[in-house]
Design a protein around this motif. Structure first.
Motif, PDB file in Angstrom:
ATOM      1  N   UNK A   1       0.829  -1.206   0.000  1.00  0.00           N
ATOM      2  CA  UNK A   1       0.000   0.000   0.000  1.00  0.00           C
ATOM      3  C   UNK A   1       0.861   1.253   0.000  1.00  0.00           C
ATOM      4  N   UNK A   2       1.908   1.276   0.834  1.00  0.00           N
ATOM      5  CA  UNK A   2       2.759   2.463   0.922  1.00  0.00           C
ATOM      6  C   UNK A   2       3.577   2.654  -0.345  1.00  0.00           C
ATOM      7  N   UNK A   3       4.143   1.575  -0.883  1.00  0.00           N
ATOM      8  CA  UNK A   3       4.938   1.676  -2.101  1.00  0.00           C
ATOM      9  C   UNK A   3       4.085   2.115  -3.288  1.00  0.00           C
ATOM     10  N   UNK A   4       2.907   1.509  -3.428  1.00  0.00           N
ATOM     11  CA  UNK A   4       2.024   1.874  -4.532  1.00  0.00           C
ATOM     12  C   UNK A   4       1.528   3.317  -4.393  1.00  0.00           C
ATOM     13  N   UNK A   5       1.333   3.777  -3.167  1.00  0.00           N
ATOM     14  CA  UNK A   5       0.859   5.152  -2.970  1.00  0.00           C
ATOM     15  C   UNK A   5       1.904   6.164  -3.426  1.00  0.00           C
ATOM     16  N   UNK A   6       3.187   5.831  -3.251  1.00  0.00           N
ATOM     17  CA  UNK A   6       4.253   6.723  -3.719  1.00  0.00           C
ATOM     18  C   UNK A   6       4.302   6.732  -5.239  1.00  0.00           C
ATOM     19  N   UNK A   7       4.331   5.554  -5.849  1.00  0.00           N
ATOM     20  CA  UNK A   7       4.416   5.473  -7.303  1.00  0.00           C
ATOM     21  C   UNK A   7       3.176   6.063  -7.964  1.00  0.00           C
ATOM     22  N   UNK A   8       2.034   5.895  -7.324  1.00  0.00           N
ATOM     23  CA  UNK A   8       0.786   6.447  -7.857  1.00  0.00           C
ATOM     24  C   UNK A   8       0.862   7.965  -7.997  1.00  0.00           C
ATOM     25  N   UNK A   9       1.609   8.604  -7.099  1.00  0.00           N
ATOM     26  CA  UNK A   9       1.707  10.067  -7.118  1.00  0.00           C
ATOM     27  C   UNK A   9       2.577  10.572  -8.263  1.00  0.00           C
ATOM     28  N   UNK A  10       3.339   9.686  -8.914  1.00  0.00           N
ATOM     29  CA  UNK A  10       4.196  10.112 -10.015  1.00  0.00           C
ATOM     30  C   UNK A  10       3.406  10.396 -11.295  1.00  0.00           C
ATOM     31  N   UNK A  11       2.178   9.903 -11.384  1.00  0.00           N
ATOM     32  CA  UNK A  11       1.377  10.100 -12.592  1.00  0.00           C
ATOM     33  C   UNK A  11       0.524  11.364 -12.466  1.00  0.00           C
ATOM     34  N   UNK A  12       0.536  12.150 -13.530  1.00  0.00           N
ATOM     35  CA  UNK A  12      -0.238  13.383 -13.542  1.00  0.00           C
ATOM     36  C   UNK A  12      -1.254  13.421 -14.677  1.00  0.00           C
ATOM     37  N   UNK A  13      -1.343  12.313 -15.410  1.00  0.00           N
ATOM     38  CA  UNK A  13      -2.291  12.224 -16.519  1.00  0.00           C
ATOM     39  C   UNK A  13      -2.479  10.756 -16.879  1.00  0.00           C
ATOM     40  N   UNK A  14      -3.523  10.430 -17.641  1.00  0.00           N
ATOM     41  CA  UNK A  14      -3.737   9.040 -18.063  1.00  0.00           C
ATOM     42  C   UNK A  14      -2.565   8.531 -18.894  1.00  0.00           C
ATOM     43  N   UNK A  15      -2.326   7.234 -18.827  1.00  0.00           N
ATOM     44  CA  UNK A  15      -1.243   6.600 -19.579  1.00  0.00           C
ATOM     45  C   UNK A  15      -1.458   6.790 -21.078  1.00  0.00           C
ATOM     46  N   UNK A  16      -0.407   7.231 -21.746  1.00  0.00           N
ATOM     47  CA  UNK A  16      -0.446   7.452 -23.190  1.00  0.00           C
ATOM     48  C   UNK A  16       0.738   6.717 -23.814  1.00  0.00           C
ATOM     49  N   UNK A  17       0.473   5.654 -24.541  1.00  0.00           N
ATOM     50  CA  UNK A  17       1.540   4.851 -25.123  1.00  0.00           C
ATOM     51  C   UNK A  17       2.369   5.646 -26.132  1.00  0.00           C
ATOM     52  N   UNK A  18       1.764   6.617 -26.760  1.00  0.00           N
ATOM     53  CA  UNK A  18       2.491   7.399 -27.765  1.00  0.00           C
ATOM     54  C   UNK A  18       3.567   8.288 -27.133  1.00  0.00           C
ATOM     55  N   UNK A  19       3.407   8.620 -25.869  1.00  0.00           N
ATOM     56  CA  UNK A  19       4.394   9.472 -25.196  1.00  0.00           C
ATOM     57  C   UNK A  19       5.166   8.699 -24.122  1.00  0.00           C
ATOM     58  N   UNK A  20       5.165   7.388 -24.223  1.00  0.00           N
ATOM     59  CA  UNK A  20       5.770   6.541 -23.195  1.00  0.00           C
ATOM     60  C   UNK A  20       7.247   6.848 -22.995  1.00  0.00           C
TER      61      UNK A  20
END
Length: 380
Positions: A254-273
């Motif tokens: 839970x703690x590890x995923x909560x940190x990594x979750x905060x790194x995303x600021x928009x939906x995943x876009x494969x074209x800009x991966x």
């Protein structure tokens, strides 16, 4: 103690932070105020994590710790090479303060209380974060005041905070120990690897993402082992071996995923991966959950009879439910689901084949006798 960074390096580190665009500096003077007190705690916890891995891996290089106070940024951390066999890990204090605030509010939600069987006396949560989407809402959640969860809840929150910071510190140690700074960036004679340092060079970004995945896996391997050896306040007497394993993994997940979750600021876009030198947080989440299954299949770690697929999935689902309940914005875990379904050749093959290409160079300069993770693809 606020830092063990030698005085001769404080000025250059401050200049590096400034050159990178941050309004921060190394916390040195103890003013006897709350900032100094918290800085001491951050230094103490970080130093403990660093010393433990140094002892375990028989590392002879010097690895210093410095806490960064920043009036404008909530940055995470940075690994820096100062000189031959001398390094430093920079930890931004604001990142840990924000982690504490967000975890307190996530733990106050029905989803998290059900997941952890946590039933403290909770303070009334009068403020609910909002945003135009789940990413903005989750970010704003960490800017609200931390709430009181009662004695048991606050103690458990601190436990999660330590594991979140432990993962972050071990990730930076991974950059140092695995030789990644050999391909880092250099400013004014200091070589660094910066968390979330955008680049327009796609080829460089693929190399950098390979290093990030390796540092993630380094941290995950040790954090999983550490978490399995820790008793925590919610652990019940009489639990079976399998229940103990899952019960100890859940706080870490839970703690590890909560940190990594905060790194995303928009939906995943494969074209800009590959438009950034760091993989999206959801991709990193997916990869680390898969790594744990590899640990289990290769018996690298004895998970007893624990169902890791169920434990990891429930932790990710609970995190999304908790974010929704704490913010009023619902994403239903769309980013992680998208990351899990990325075709192998789209992400893993280009990144991990690049890792295989630079493997010999890094293996020759790593700081420990331990083997690096084996390349999974032909070099490219």
């Amino acid at each position: 103690m606020l830092t063990d960074l030698p005085n001769r390096w404080v000025g250059p580190i401050n200049e590096l932070v400034k050159d990178l665009g941050y309004n921060g500096m190394v916390l040195v003077a103890d003013e006897g105020d709350p900032i100094s007190d918290f800085g001491k705690l951050v230094f103490k916890n970080t130093r403990h994590v660093v010393d433990r891995i140094i002892d375990h891996m028989k590392i002879t290089a010097k690895i210093h710790v410095a806490v960064i106070v920043d009036s404008a940024q909530s940055f995470q951390a940075c690994a820096v090479e100062l000189d031959d066999d001398e390094f430093c890990i920079l930890i931004w204090m604001a990142a840990l303060i924000r982690t504490s605030a967000s975890l307190s509010r996530l733990l106050a939600t029905p989803a998290a209380r059900e997941f952890f069987a946590l039933e403290p006396e909770l303070a009334s949560v009068s403020e609910v974060a909002h945003g135009e989407n789940t990413f903005a809402a989750y970010d704003s959640l960490s800017l609200l005041p931390r709430i009181d969860l009662g004695d048991v809840g606050n103690d458990f929150r601190r436990y999660l905070e330590f594991m979140a910071s432990e993962w972050l510190v071990l990730h930076e140690i991974g950059h140092i120990v695995q030789g990644h700074l050999a391909v880092g960036k250099t400013v004014n004679g200091l070589t660094y690897i910066l968390e979330q340092d955008p680049s327009v060079d796609r080829d460089y970004n693929i190399t950098s993402q390979a290093l990030e995945v390796d540092a993630d896996c380094f941290a995950n391997l040790f954090c999983v082992q550490y978490s399995l050896g820790r008793h925590h306040i919610l652990e019940r007497d009489g639990a079976s071996h399998d229940e103990v394993v899952v019960g100890r993994l859940k706080p870490y997940l839970f703690s590890m995923l909560s940190v990594l979750r905060s790194f995303d600021h928009s939906p995943l876009n494969l074209e800009t991966l590959f438009d950034s030198d760091h993989p999206p947080g959801c991709v990193r989440m997916s990869y680390l959950l898969a790594q744990m299954l590899t640990m289990q299949s290769e018996t690298t770690i004895d998970f007893k009879g624990a169902n890791l697929v169920e434990a990891g999935g429930l932790a990710a689902i609970t995190l999304e439910r908790a974010i929704s309940e704490a913010t009023g914005v619902n994403s239903q875990g769309g980013n992680l689901l998208s990351a899990v379904s990325i075709p192998d050749e789209v992400f893993r093959k280009p990144v991990l084949s690049r890792w295989a290409k630079i493997y010999p160079e890094l293996n020759a300069i790593k700081l420990s006798p331990f083997k690096l993770a084996r390349p999974q693809y032909e070099p490219a």
